[in-house]
Write a protein that holds these residues in place. Structure first.
Motif, mmCIF file in Angstrom:
data_model
loop_
_atom_site.group_PDB
_atom_site.id
_atom_site.type_symbol
_atom_site.label_atom_id
_atom_site.label_comp_id
_atom_site.label_asym_id
_atom_site.label_seq_id
_atom_site.Cartn_x
_atom_site.Cartn_y
_atom_site.Cartn_z
ATOM 1 N N GLU A 140 0.992 4.034 -3.081
ATOM 2 C CA GLU A 140 0.727 5.444 -2.797
ATOM 3 C C GLU A 140 1.845 6.331 -3.320
ATOM 4 O O GLU A 140 1.596 7.396 -3.909
ATOM 5 C CB GLU A 140 0.562 5.646 -1.293
ATOM 6 N N LYS A 186 8.116 5.432 5.497
ATOM 7 C CA LYS A 186 7.153 4.896 6.465
ATOM 8 C C LYS A 186 7.682 4.982 7.892
ATOM 9 O O LYS A 186 6.967 5.371 8.816
ATOM 10 C CB LYS A 186 6.845 3.441 6.100
ATOM 11 N N SER A 224 -3.470 -3.161 -7.952
ATOM 12 C CA SER A 224 -3.021 -1.767 -8.033
ATOM 13 C C SER A 224 -3.897 -1.040 -9.053
ATOM 14 O O SER A 224 -4.623 -1.681 -9.827
ATOM 15 C CB SER A 224 -1.554 -1.700 -8.465
ATOM 16 N N PRO A 255 0.820 -1.229 0.000
ATOM 17 C CA PRO A 255 0.000 0.000 0.000
ATOM 18 C C PRO A 255 0.851 1.275 0.000
ATOM 19 O O PRO A 255 0.532 2.229 -0.724
ATOM 20 C CB PRO A 255 -0.814 -0.126 1.288
ATOM 21 N N GLU A 256 1.911 1.309 0.796
ATOM 22 C CA GLU A 256 2.783 2.485 0.827
ATOM 23 C C GLU A 256 3.495 2.685 -0.509
ATOM 24 O O GLU A 256 3.703 3.818 -0.958
ATOM 25 C CB GLU A 256 3.809 2.347 1.947
ATOM 26 N N GLU A 265 1.686 6.606 -7.092
ATOM 27 C CA GLU A 265 0.607 7.522 -7.475
ATOM 28 C C GLU A 265 1.031 8.983 -7.326
ATOM 29 O O GLU A 265 0.699 9.833 -8.166
ATOM 30 C CB GLU A 265 -0.631 7.246 -6.627
ATOM 31 N N GLN A 266 1.772 9.280 -6.272
ATOM 32 C CA GLN A 266 2.261 10.642 -6.075
ATOM 33 C C GLN A 266 3.202 11.057 -7.204
ATOM 34 O O GLN A 266 3.135 12.186 -7.705
ATOM 35 C CB GLN A 266 2.989 10.759 -4.737
#
Length: 466
Positions: free
Chosen positions: A124, A221, A202, A120-121, A127-128
Motif C-alpha cells: 500500500e 501501522k 503484488s 499488505p501495508e 502504491e502511494q
C-alpha cells in the motif's frame, strides 16, 4: 528538569516534547535475523531499553515498537549456504536473539513486527509513492520498484549530504533505475535463484519488500504517520534511516520528531561484525560474566560514545558491579523500612541526554556513603541510601532483586557451592586468628586470594567476592 535528547537530524540536544501529553511513541530498528547475536548487536537494544525505562519512570505511557527483518538478501544467501529454508533460519536466529535479550533483561517491546507479516501495508505504501510521483516500476521486466531520489528535493537532509556526493545504491541491479542512487522499494522474484516461498503477490508481480520500506510501513501501522522517537545504531543513519525518512515524508507522513543513534562497540577500532571475524556471541560472553554484569558494562558507557571492547574492561565492569551487590547484601539485613527515592544528581544525569556514566557514578557515590553509614550503624540514614540505590538500579534495569535475573540456573547452584567452600575456609581463618596463629590465618587468606576471591573484614564479619 526537562529531558533533553540529542537529535541526530538537528545535530543538537533539545528538549523532548511529546506529540501527545503523557505518551511517547518509539520505533527502533531491530536486527536482521541472519546469525547469532553478538555484543555489538545487543547494545542498541540495551540503550533504548534504558530510554524506555526512564520515560516510564517519568510517568510516560510508552508504545515501544522494535521490528525484526526476517526476509532479505543476506538471509536468503545464508540459508542457501547452510542448506535450510530461509524461514527456518530466520526463526532459529530470532529465538537466539530473544534468548540473548532476555539474558540481559531487555524488556519485550510493546510489539515486535516482522517484515513478512506486513506485506499488505508495504504494498500500500509503495502504491502511494507511485501515485505521488516518487516511485516507479522498473522497465526491464524485473518486477522491481524504485524510489526516485531526484523527485524528493529534501533527500539527504537527515545526514546532510548532497545527492551528487552519494554513491550508487547497492540494493538492486542498477539496470532498471533512472538514477543509480534510486533504492529498491520492492524486489521482483528471481525464480532462477530464489525459492517460491520468498515471494508475495503484488501489482508488479511476485516479489518481496525492500529493506527500507518495511520500517516505514510498520512504524506507520503501529505509531501512526507521526511519532516521537526513531532509534537505531549509528551505522543505520545512511542509507537506511535517510531512505526511511525520505519515502515516509514523500508519502505525506511527518514521521519521526527525534532521531537517536547509539554508537558502535568496536574491536581494534572497527565495528564489531561477523565479517571481521571478531564477533563475540552472547552465550560465549555469558560463560565469563553474568548477564547483569554484561548489561552493567553496556549501560556504564554513554549511548553515543564508541566503546572499544576488551575482556579486561568487561572484567573490570563485573568487579565494579559486584561492589554494588556487596553493599546491597550487607545492608539489606540491617535496614528498616526503606523507600525508593531518586537522588537529584541521578535525575539530572539521566535528563541530560541519558547520561548513564554520570548516573552510574551517582550510584557508586551513594554506595560509598552507604558503606560509611553501615559502619557507623546509622540505620535510618542507611535505609534512605539503600532505597536510593535500589531506585537507581531499577531505572537502569540492574536491580539484582529483579525477577528477570532469578532464573535459578546452574550459575546460582555454582555460587551456592563456592559460597559454602569459601565460608568453610573463612571459618578456619577466624579460628586461626582467635588462636593467634597469624601464619595460618595469612596462609588461608593467600589461598583464597589465589583462587580469585577477595576477602574484606567488616564489623559484622569477613565478606567475600569474586
Amino acid at each position: 528538569m526537562t529531558l533533553r535528547l540529542h537529535d541526530t537530524a538537528a545535530r543538537e540536544t533539545r528538549d523532548f516534547v511529546p506529540l501527545v501529553d503523557g505518551k511517547a511513541g518509539i520505533y527502533v530498528c531491530g536486527l536482521t535475523v541472519q546469525s547469532e547475536p553478538h555484543v555489538g548487536h545487543v547494545r542498541s537494544a540495551v540503550n533504548f531499553d534504558v530510554l524506555r525505562r526512564w520515560l516510564t519512570a517519568n510517568g510516560y505511557d510508552v508504545d515501544f515498537i522494535r521490528n525484526v527483518t526476517d526476509i532479505d538478501d543476506k538471509i536468503l544467501a545464508k540459508s542457501q549456504e547452510q542448506g535450510v529454508h530461509w524461514y527456518a533460519l530466520a526463526a532459529a536466529m530470532k529465538r537466539e536473539l530473544d534468548s540473548a535479550l532476555a539474558a540481559i533483561n531487555v524488556l519485550p517491546p510493546t510489539y515486535e513486527p516482522g517484515a513478512t507479516g506486513h506485506v499488505p501495508e508495504i504494498v500500500e505504501l509503495v502504491e502511494q509513492l507511485i501515485a505521488r510521483g516518487h516511485a516507479y516500476p522498473a522497465e526491464d521486466g524485473s518486477g522491481d520498484v524504485y524510489f526516485d531520489v531526484r523527485s524528493w528535493p529534501s533527500y539527504g537532509e537527515l545526514t546532510r549530504q548532497r545527492l551528487e556526493d552519494m554513491e550508487p545504491a547497492g540494493d538492486a541491479d542498477p539496470r532498471g533505475k533512472r538514477d543509480p542512487r534510486d533504492f529498491a522499494l520492492w524486489k521482483g522474484w528471481k525464480k532462477e535463484t530464489e525459492p517460491q516461498t520468498a515471494a508475495w503477490p503484488s501489482p508488479w508481480g511476485p516479489g518481496r519488500p525492500g529493506w527500507h520500506i518495511e520500517c516505514s510501513a510498520m512504524a506507520g501501522k503501529y505509531l501512526g504517520p507521526a511519532f516521537d522517537i526513531h532509534g537505531g545504531g549509528v551505522d543505520l543513519r545512511f542509507p537506511h534511516h535517510e531512505n526511511e525518512q525520505a519515502q515516509s515524508r514523500a508519502a505525506g507522513r511527518p514521521f519521526a520528531s527525534f532521531w537517536l543513534h547509539n554508537a558502535w562497540i568496536t574491536t581494534a577500532g572497527e565495528k564489531m561484525s561477523k565479517s571481521l571475524g571478531n564477533s563475540l556471541l552472547i552465550p560465549e560472553v555469558l560463560k565469563r560474566v553474568r548477564g547483569i554484569e554484561l548489561r552493567y558494562y553496556i549501560v556504564a558507557a554513554h549511548y553515543r560514545s564508541h566503546v572499544e571492547f576488551s575482556f579486561e574492561a568487561l572484567d573490570d565492569a563485573a568487579t565494579a558491579f559486584r561492589r554494588i551487590e556487596d553493599f546491597l547484601g550487607r545492608a539489606a539485613p540491617v535496614v528498616g523500612n526503606w523507600f525508593a527515592a531518586l537522588p537529584d544528581a541521578f535525575i539530572s544525569a539521566m535528563d541530560d541526554d541519558l547520561g548513564t556514566p554520570a548516573a552510574v557514578a551517582v550510584i557508586h557515590e551513594s554506595i560509598r556513603e552507604g558503606n560509611r553509614l553501615l559502619a557507623d550503624g546509622a540505620s535510618d540514614a542507611l535505609s534512605q541510601k539503600f532505597g536510593e540505590v535500589i531506585a537507581m538500579l531499577d531505572v537502569l534495569g540492574l536491580n539484582p532483586a529483579d525477577e528477570a535475573w532469578a532464573d535459578g540456573g546452574s550459575d546460582d547452584k555454582l555460587t551456592d557451592v563456592v559460597d559454602a567452600l569459601v565460608k568453610g575456609l573463612l571459618a578456619e581463618r577466624t579460628a586461626a586468628r582467635e588462636a593467634k596463629d597469624w601464619a595460618r590465618a595469612d596462609a588461608i587468606r593467600d589461598q583464597i586470594k589465589a583462587a580469585g576471591v577477595e576477602v574484606e573484614d567488616t564489623p559484622t564479619g569477613p565478606k567475600w567476592s569474586v
